[in-house]
Write a protein that holds these residues in place. Sequence first.
Motif, mmCIF file in Angstrom:
data_model
loop_
_atom_site.group_PDB
_atom_site.id
_atom_site.type_symbol
_atom_site.label_atom_id
_atom_site.label_comp_id
_atom_site.label_asym_id
_atom_site.label_seq_id
_atom_site.Cartn_x
_atom_site.Cartn_y
_atom_site.Cartn_z
ATOM 1 N N TYR A 193 12.624 19.892 7.962
ATOM 2 C CA TYR A 193 14.044 19.571 7.760
ATOM 3 C C TYR A 193 14.848 20.863 7.625
ATOM 4 N N ALA B 280 19.023 17.059 3.809
ATOM 5 C CA ALA B 280 18.371 16.192 4.790
ATOM 6 C C ALA B 280 16.967 15.807 4.327
ATOM 7 N N TYR B 281 16.264 16.783 3.773
ATOM 8 C CA TYR B 281 14.921 16.486 3.268
ATOM 9 C C TYR B 281 14.964 15.463 2.140
ATOM 10 N N GLN C 56 15.602 11.872 3.267
ATOM 11 C CA GLN C 56 14.431 11.215 3.853
ATOM 12 C C GLN C 56 13.383 10.901 2.792
#
Length: 217
Positions: free
Chosen positions: A63, A68-69, A72
């Motif tokens: 990522y 963003a990591y 998810q």
Amino acid sequence: MSKKIVVLISGNGSNLQAIIDACEANKINGDVVAVISNKPQVYGLERAQNHDIVHAVVNHRDYDTREAYDAQLANVIDEHCPDLVVLAGFMRILTEAFVERFAGKMLNIHPSLLPKYQGLNTHQRAIDAGDTVHGVSVHFVTAQLDGGPVVLQAKVPVFDNDTSDDLAARVHEQEHRIYPLVVSWFVEGRLSMQSCNDKHEAFLDNSVLGEEGYSPN
């Protein structure tokens, strides 16, 4: 009703093992339903496999941003509908959005007597400071790094000739004692975090805990 626990790891998973063992011994009224690592091929994933627990890798290297990591990772956690998220050696600084998503149902264990020695290298820092007592803290997770309200601490002595490895081994022994206990309090509904105007407090059996967490005295 048995509660669902998701455990996040980055490595060996010794605290994960302590929690699994406590669940299987009915010392925790819950089950570890998933283990998620941010690193592949760590031994903690093998521990999960040995107990037929669903396990997955959400690799942070895949990522571009922390946001963003974390988005998810949160989605993968939510697939298991956990009552509690346990950080067990999960070596990531979490974004505020992630922490808010699981506020009040996420615990961490930190190898110092918080608020002393937030961050890394706690054992060597205690030795360098000349401390005679060191230890470990279980706390709720908030947006402040290692700054959530403490639930329980355990102390260990620091001896004159200790290395950081000596001290780490002594602390780990206490980690494996107190983390399953705190998880048990949470799943039994005895433990909670309450927040007001950015102030966070831990409550056990409807009584607010002090800075050092629960004390039998």
